[in-house]
Design a protein around this motif. Sequence first.
Motif, short mmCIF file in Angstrom:
data_model
loop_
_atom_site.label_atom_id
_atom_site.label_comp_id
_atom_site.label_asym_id
_atom_site.label_seq_id
_atom_site.Cartn_x
_atom_site.Cartn_y
_atom_site.Cartn_z
N UNK A 1 -27.45 -29.30 2.23
CA UNK A 1 -27.86 -29.81 3.54
C UNK A 1 -26.82 -30.71 4.20
N UNK A 2 -25.88 -31.27 3.42
CA UNK A 2 -24.95 -32.26 3.95
C UNK A 2 -23.63 -31.66 4.41
N UNK A 3 -23.23 -30.55 3.79
CA UNK A 3 -21.98 -29.89 4.19
C UNK A 3 -21.92 -28.50 3.56
N UNK A 4 -21.10 -27.65 4.17
CA UNK A 4 -20.74 -26.35 3.61
C UNK A 4 -19.23 -26.33 3.47
N UNK A 5 -18.75 -25.84 2.34
CA UNK A 5 -17.30 -25.74 2.13
C UNK A 5 -16.95 -24.31 1.75
N UNK A 6 -16.00 -23.75 2.47
CA UNK A 6 -15.46 -22.42 2.18
C UNK A 6 -14.03 -22.55 1.70
N UNK A 7 -13.56 -21.53 0.99
CA UNK A 7 -12.15 -21.47 0.61
C UNK A 7 -11.51 -20.32 1.38
N UNK A 8 -10.29 -20.56 1.89
CA UNK A 8 -9.60 -19.57 2.71
C UNK A 8 -8.16 -19.40 2.21
N UNK A 9 -7.92 -18.40 1.32
CA UNK A 9 -6.54 -18.09 0.93
C UNK A 9 -5.87 -17.34 2.09
N UNK A 10 -4.63 -17.69 2.38
CA UNK A 10 -4.04 -17.21 3.62
C UNK A 10 -2.56 -16.90 3.48
N UNK A 11 -2.17 -15.75 4.02
CA UNK A 11 -0.75 -15.45 4.24
C UNK A 11 -0.68 -14.56 5.47
#
Length: 325
Positions: free
Chosen positions: A250-260
């Motif tokens: 309920x307090x936050x959502x965190x995603x991971x984004x590997x990027x190139x």
Amino acid sequence: MKDLQLLKFTPILKDKIWGGEKLSTLLHKNSQRNDIGESWEISDVEGDTSVVSNGFLKGKNLKELIAEYKSDLVGTKIYNHFGEKFPLLIKYIDAKEALSIQLHPHDDLAKKRHNSFGKTEMWYVMQADEKANLIVGFQKEVTPKEYLHHLENKTLTDILNIDEVQKGDVYFIPTGRVHAIGAGVLLAEIQQTSDITYRIYDWDRANPDGTFRDLHTDEAIDAIDYSAKESYKTTYSKHQNASSEIVSCPYFTTNVLPLKGKINVNHNDKDSFVIYMCVEGSTTFTYQNQTEKLAMGETILIPASIKNIEIVAENQSELLEVYIK
């Protein structure tokens, strides 16, 4: 009133008895000290309000931004709920020595005792020395009486869950869960805006002046979650050039984004600011005519009113993407 911009803030560096050099050497924070334990990247904690370091809003602090831009900055639902208080505290932490064993009270208890929010948090390990560990939760369910017995006999670690960790490990720490960051761990921390901590054991460690930090034995008793889980580590998957959810509460959502390479990101589905923490490599963010570089250990806030951004990484990089649903 001008439209909003991509926002970077001046880190607030905290010297700690357990702090080290990695925030300077690995994350290039501007400090000559060798005991910096925390870099507060985005903070609205009383007395430690973040100040903008870029663009036409440079020099304004987070409180002033929310007062001026309201829901354009944070999102309508968030503004209606939190008013002019920014709901998250974003940090990088370097533990040269182990932190105290501690926990945080839940919202109701924190409100009643401290007129504060509780502190649900999560950790993303960015680097860990060989055999470095985290303490998270109990090995098996215990009673308050058993807990106090071990605390008094200095055998608390006998009943706690201790995990060796490596880069990319994620741990979710709800209120009440006993925890400690072990020596040799560098991590990103996302949490509710609160600085309320109940310290239950500090390794009998003295301050440089010979005094000892306060312990909160009595306050902690009814704030501890004495239950146990089979595993405390969060499992998740990664997909190149795409956001994958790792923690949602309920307090936050965190995603991971590997990027190139280059991606275009659309946040039309969110009624929230979005924070990016660079946990590997480096990236460049572009919105209209504004371009901001984000190196490893840096953080950027995308206001709720900005829905489309371009992100480019020349080499393999990784971002944490944080917002409130």
